[in-house]
Structures are given as C-alpha cells and as structure tokens.
Design a protein around this motif. Structure first.
Motif: not given
Length: 308
Positions: A36-57
């Motif tokens: 996922i990190a490689e995908l975001e790097a290739e697209l040049g933008t975050p796809l997900l927001r990650r917190t200790s409790r949840r993941v959201e788009l």
C-alpha cells in the motif's frame, strides 16, 4: 503499479483493517503495508488515513477504489473470455428486448452483427412490462432494445428512432369511430398500463405529463402486450402504445387511433455503463449501421401514423 497491488488495495479498502485484509490475502501484515505504501508513493497521494483505532479511505482513495475495481473486473473478464476461446467455447452475447424489439430493423440488425461475428452465439431474451430495461437492470443481459422514456440510471443509451404513439380502444368505444384524438380526449379514460416499478416509463404511458401534476385515477395493470390488447378489446380500458401495435398486435375488437399531441416513443439500444464489452460496442455499431442504411424501413416506422 501491478494487479497484485490493486487487488491488495481493494481488499484492504473493503475490510478497512490491515490484519483482516492480510489474512484474506494470505500475506503478512507487513507485506500488505509495504504494498500500500508503494502504491501511494507511485500515485503521489495518500489513499488511507491510519489511526490507532481505525483505517479509512481518503477522498483520493475512494476515487482510486472505483478505478481499481473497474480495472480488475475488465482484466478478469478478459482472462475468462480468453480461456473460453482457447478451449474452443463460443462466446455468448445476451440480447434483451421488450415487445416488438427494434421492429422491422430487428432481423437486419441481428444479421449484420452475426455476419461480423460468426463465432459469437446470440441469445435472445424477451422481457415483459415488469422490466422495461430488458434485463439490463439485473445484468441478466449484455445489451438490449428498450423503450424510452424510462429509467436509464447506469445505462449507456443509443437512440435508434422515434415512433409515433397511438391509443388502442375497443371498436365499441365512444371514440372508436374516429381516426385521430388529442390527449384531452383521453384524460378521463381508464388506461391499461404495464405493471412495473419504473415510474418514468409508467408516467409516459399514462399521460402523466398532461395531468397538471395529478396521477391517473383509473388504471388497469397488465403483464404483457397480449393481455393489454384483450383488456382493450373487452372495453375495460384503452391503452397508449407505439404505432407499431397496428402491425404487430392487430385485433378485430381494437382500433388504434393517432394521438396528435403526445410525443413519440424512442426505441434505443442500451447497455450497462459498468460492464464495457467490445462485443456490445460492436452490436450497438451494427444497429446504428443498419438504421442508417435502411431509410425505407425507418420511413415505415416513423411515419406509421395512419389509421387502424
């Protein structure tokens, strides 16, 4: 960017949980995070927001999810089709239609398509009034001849021609001796209409646009064209219908009268926007090609406003 990363992203976007998604993909959580990190790097933008409790788009992640699903669906269909062809199986195109299909253009359209694609098996499926989309809404057909107006959400529509509308009345009806009527002559009549949940389609055939916002009060619901004709012949109702009914549904107890001030019905070839298919595109092109080279047939259809 590769299919593996796309599939990983789609699973994660659906699960919104790295541990569950990794288990579903049979990979380590660290491996999934790296993809996922490689995908975001290739697209040049975050796809997900990650917190200790949840993941959201993110908003960008929502857009990319739709694109990834479409790419994977196309690829999977292509793989399946390649395997079928390689194994000697014939490809099937499912063609839906409502009563009358494309009228006198139906046979030459089917002939044009099969001449272009002799390796394709064409399956014809007729649908009653309950499904004006002729199978497209439920994806049970690939392409279809449909009548408009009607609900076209999610469909790509290519109009072929516009046909005049008539009203069918019993020969004993008060209007039965006339050749032409106006909508105002029909607003107090009981109208036969196909039983369907498509409100746009239903409104057109019950003259809703001419009622000042009021619904027709007296309706008789029918399930098929033949049932509707019998209801009309029995004097139980009149029916608003395409002019081709004079040629395709003649009945000794029914007369079809021209409606002078009601718009015509459009016959179109349609398919789902979310299921692109080269064969469907070829079928639409074949339909338009035949339409354009058959002006005599079109004149018969579009000028079908004589008495009946």
């Amino acid at each position: 960017m590769n299919l593996r990363r796309l599939r990983s992203y789609v699973v994660l976007a659906e699960e919104l949980h790295f541990t569950r998604a990794a288990a579903k993909l049979f990979v380590a959580q660290q491996s999934l995070s790296k993809q996922i990190a490689e995908l975001e790097a290739e697209l040049g933008t975050p796809l997900l927001r990650r917190t200790s409790r949840r993941v959201e788009l993110t908003p960008a992640g929502e857009v990319f999810l739709a694109a990834a699903r479409e790419v994977l669906a196309r690829f999977d269909r292509g793989v399946a089709e390649t395997r079928r062809v390689g194994q000697g199986e014939r490809t099937t195109l499912r063609v839906g239609f409502v009563v009358g299909a494309a009228l006198e253009l139906t046979t030459p359209i089917l002939g044009e398509f099969t001449a272009r694609h002799p390796e394709v098996r064409v399956e014809l499926h007729e649908f009653g009034f309950a499904d004006p989309s002729a199978g497209l809404a439920g994806a049970t057909t690939d392409v279809a001849f449909i009548r408009l107006p009607g609900s076209t959400h999610g469909l790509v529509v290519a109009p072929l021609f516009t046909e005049p509308c008539v009203v069918g009345v019993s020969t004993a009806h008060r209007l039965g001796s006339r050749d032409r009527v106006r909508v105002a002559d029909l607003l107090d009549e009981t109208i036969a209409v196909g039983r369907t949940d498509d409100g746009v389609w239903r409104d057109f055939w019950t003259l809703a646009a001419h009622r000042g916002g009021k619904r027709a009060r007296n309706l008789v619901e029918t399930h098929s064209q033949s049932e509707e004709v019998e209801v009309v012949a029995a004097g139980m109702a009149c029916s608003i219908t395409p002019a081709a009914a004079r040629r395709y549904s003649p009945h000794p107890g029914v007369r079809f009268l021209t409606i002078e001030d009601h718009p015509g019905s459009v016959l179109a070839v349609a398919h789902r926007a979310d299921r692109p298919n080269p064969l469907v595109a070829s079928f639409v092109d074949a339909a338009q090609t035949v339409r354009d080279r058959e002006p005599g047939i079109l004149l018969t259809i579009q000028g079908a406003s004589g008495t009946g």
